[in-house]
Write a protein that holds these residues in place. Structure first.
Motif, PDB file in Angstrom:
ATOM      1  N   GLN A  68       0.820  -1.205   0.000  1.00  0.00           N
ATOM      2  CA  GLN A  68       0.000   0.000   0.000  1.00  0.00           C
ATOM      3  C   GLN A  68       0.856   1.258   0.000  1.00  0.00           C
ATOM      4  OE1 GLN A  68      -3.008  -0.119   3.126  1.00  0.00           O
ATOM      5  NE2 GLN A  68      -3.387  -2.286   2.724  1.00  0.00           N
ATOM      6  N   ARG A 136      -4.757  -1.565  -8.787  1.00  0.00           N
ATOM      7  CA  ARG A 136      -5.515  -1.091  -7.630  1.00  0.00           C
ATOM      8  C   ARG A 136      -6.115   0.296  -7.855  1.00  0.00           C
ATOM      9  NH1 ARG A 136      -0.435   0.359  -3.597  1.00  0.00           N
ATOM     10  NH2 ARG A 136       0.669   1.665  -5.118  1.00  0.00           N
ATOM     11  N   ASN A 148      -9.951  -3.141  -3.183  1.00  0.00           N
ATOM     12  CA  ASN A 148      -8.518  -3.420  -3.251  1.00  0.00           C
ATOM     13  C   ASN A 148      -8.159  -4.683  -2.464  1.00  0.00           C
ATOM     14  OD1 ASN A 148      -7.873  -1.273  -4.907  1.00  0.00           O
ATOM     15  ND2 ASN A 148      -7.390   0.114  -3.217  1.00  0.00           N
ATOM     16  N   THR A 519     -11.560  -4.736 -12.479  1.00  0.00           N
ATOM     17  CA  THR A 519     -10.630  -3.702 -12.036  1.00  0.00           C
ATOM     18  C   THR A 519     -10.830  -2.438 -12.848  1.00  0.00           C
ATOM     19  OG1 THR A 519      -8.925  -4.426 -13.576  1.00  0.00           O
ATOM     20  CG2 THR A 519      -8.951  -5.465 -11.409  1.00  0.00           C
TER      21      THR A 519
END
Length: 531
Positions: A68, A136, A148, A519
């Motif tokens: 992240q 993401r 995510n 996505t």
């Protein structure tokens, strides 16, 4: 005069060079968050060696937090590479002494295989995390973090699918992180609906949400993660109870697990073989006193091929003449018509010595039972290593229904057990030899892989692996009659065959594909393509 001084002061100020603001030093992601990386690698060790869920979950959460923080896919790829290098270098220590023993002290091969074990695995995790970082959604609220999390878990499963297919004969390369859930009876239940890959998904999903809660300093993602775990436990309890209730109505048969506890390499030492045979015959007499329906031996208990008129086989079956006791025996099979390579096999014999069926290993261990790509094979310590070929693969008929037989490393991947269950096997048996790494965590992990196979296919699994954990695992995942196989012994247990078709994993597979196809990189709404 005062005005002139002010003008002069202003002119001198404009002539002085302006101070350039100094940009803050930009450290690399891994350098800045080195403790997260170390935490992920160190926590992963007990997660794998002790089949422990909590350390594995925390390890995955540290990894998710690192990814992240990654600003680019390239930075995320560095996370995956560094994690595998650190983690595998700590976990794969067993390869060096094992290969030194196997090859008779060949240090270059032992060190080379140890290095290759994580050098070859690192690119897969690099691509896995880099691919996720590219797909993401950024700068979002709770809904985007949940998406995510689904994407993070789906990408992990996608790469495990590929590794399981590509490295089916190299267990440490095809390893699934969902194995850490195999130590808990309730957490392992989702394997019935999606296999071991569903367990990986359910490990990675809450891990990502916990990491998001830490990064955003918000509680809601952590609440969602905790809710997912609680639902998994409650659902697992319901599924387990349902299987236990069904098992109470099923018939059973008695087995005697004959554990020879043979040391690694002892079978190929001519000075030891006579003593080994005498010990085997002594164990056979102990098994005969139990009057079981089926005696189950481990893989390749003697270093010669099976023959019906073999003195050892005839002596082994002598105590059972006129009884209903059958024997499941691990021996190699000679080349057909004297041409080709041998087969590593399991025979099912009745009391009179007739062969009811034979299974030949399909997933031959790369480097030992068959060469690696390019023809490279590990040299055996005695210099007489045998190469094998696949042979008969169908379930073997027995008086208690068809038996799906698995040899050693075949139980570490889902496909062989699934093929047997789909072909009509009513129960499964795993025989093998873990003596080469009996003093390591590998043997424990092998046993819990068998537990996952039982839940995946909802079949009882009998496990009898030389110098390793053994016992019977119910279709519900409950373990009965477990014992440590470090000493020669005979143990009694019961098996409950069932003709039920194994549950379908199609829904979970389609769910993962759906997550990957929704996505933002492939969505119709162009506004979400760039954040």
């Amino acid at each position: 005069m005062r005005v002139q001084l002010m003008i002069a002061s202003a002119r001198s100020a404009t002539l002085q060079p302006q101070a350039t603001p100094v940009a803050p030093v930009q450290h690399s992601l891994l350098r800045k968050h080195v403790w997260l990386l170390l935490g992920a690698a160190i926590l992963n060790v007990p997660g794998i060696t002790h089949v422990a869920y909590i350390p594995a979950l925390l390890s995955a959460a540290c990894l998710a937090l690192l990814v992240q923080h990654a600003a680019t896919p390239r930075a995320a790829m560095a996370v995956g590479t560094a994690f595998v290098v650190l983690s595998a270098s700590m976990l794969n220590y067993w390869m060096v002494p094992t290969l030194l023993h196997y090859t008779g002290g060949n240090w270059p091969i032992a060190i080379g295989c140890y290095l290759a074990s994580w050098i070859l695995l690192a690119p897969f995790f690099a691509v896995q995390f880099g691919f996720f970082a590219w797909l993401r959604r950024r700068n979002g609220g709770l809904r985007r973090e949940i998406f995510n999390a689904l994407l993070f878990a789906g990408t992990w499963v996608l790469m495990e699918w590929g590794r399981a297919w590509l490295f089916s004969a190299v267990p440490w390369m095809a390893f699934s992180w969902g194995s850490a859930l195999g130590g808990n009876t309730l957490l392992v239940q989702p394997a019935a609906f999606g296999g071991i890959f569903a367990l990986t998904f359910l490990l990675a999903l809450p891990a990502y949400l916990f990491a998001a809660a830490w990064r955003l300093k918000k509680r809601m993602p952590a609440y969602c993660a905790a809710a997912a775990i609680v639902l998994q436990l409650l659902g697992g309890w319901v599924a387990w109870q349902r299987q236990e209730t069904a098992a109470a109505q099923r018939p059973s048969f008695r087995v005697a697990l004959v554990q020879p506890a043979l040391p690694a390499g002892a079978l190929w030492d001519r000075q030891q073989i006579n003593g080994i045979v005498q010990n085997l015959l002594q164990l056979n007499r102990q098994a005969a006193s139990l009057h079981a329906d089926l005696n189950i031996w481990t893989e390749t208990i003697v270093p010669w091929t099976y023959r019906k008129d073999d003195d050892f086989v005839q002596t082994l079956l002598e105590p059972y003449k006129g009884s209903g006791t059958h024997t499941l025996l691990g021996m190699t099979t000679e080349p057909e018509a004297g041409v080709g390579d041998e087969r590593t096999s399991v025979y099912v014999l009745n009391a009179s010595g007739s062969v009811l069926g034979r299974y030949d290993k399909q997933e031959l261990l790369a480097g030992a039972e068959r060469p690696f790509f390019g023809g490279f094979a590990l040299p055996f310590q005695s210099g007489n290593a045998t190469r094998f070929v696949p042979g008969r693969a169908a379930p073997v008929p027995t008086p208690w229904g068809a038996a799906g037989l698995l040899l050693c490393n075949e139980s570490t991947i889902p496909a062989p057990a699934r093929r047997a269950a789909d072909a009509g096997a009513t129960w499964l048996a795993v025989v093998g030899n873990d003596a080469w790494f009996a003093d390591t965590y590998v043997a424990l992990g092998h046993f819990y892989q068998c537990r996952i196979r039982a839940v995946e296919n909802r079949k009882d699994v009998v496990v009898n692996i030389n110098a390793a954990r053994a016992g019977v695992i119910r279709a519900s995942g409950s373990i009965t009659g477990r014992f440590e196989g470090f000493e020669a012994a005979v143990h009694a247990a019961t098996v409950q065959p069932n003709p039920d078709h194994p549950p379908s994993h199609l829904f979970f597979n389609l769910f993962v594909v759906l997550v990957m196809c929704t996505t933002h990189r492939f969505s119709i709404n162009r506004k979400t393509k760039k954040q």
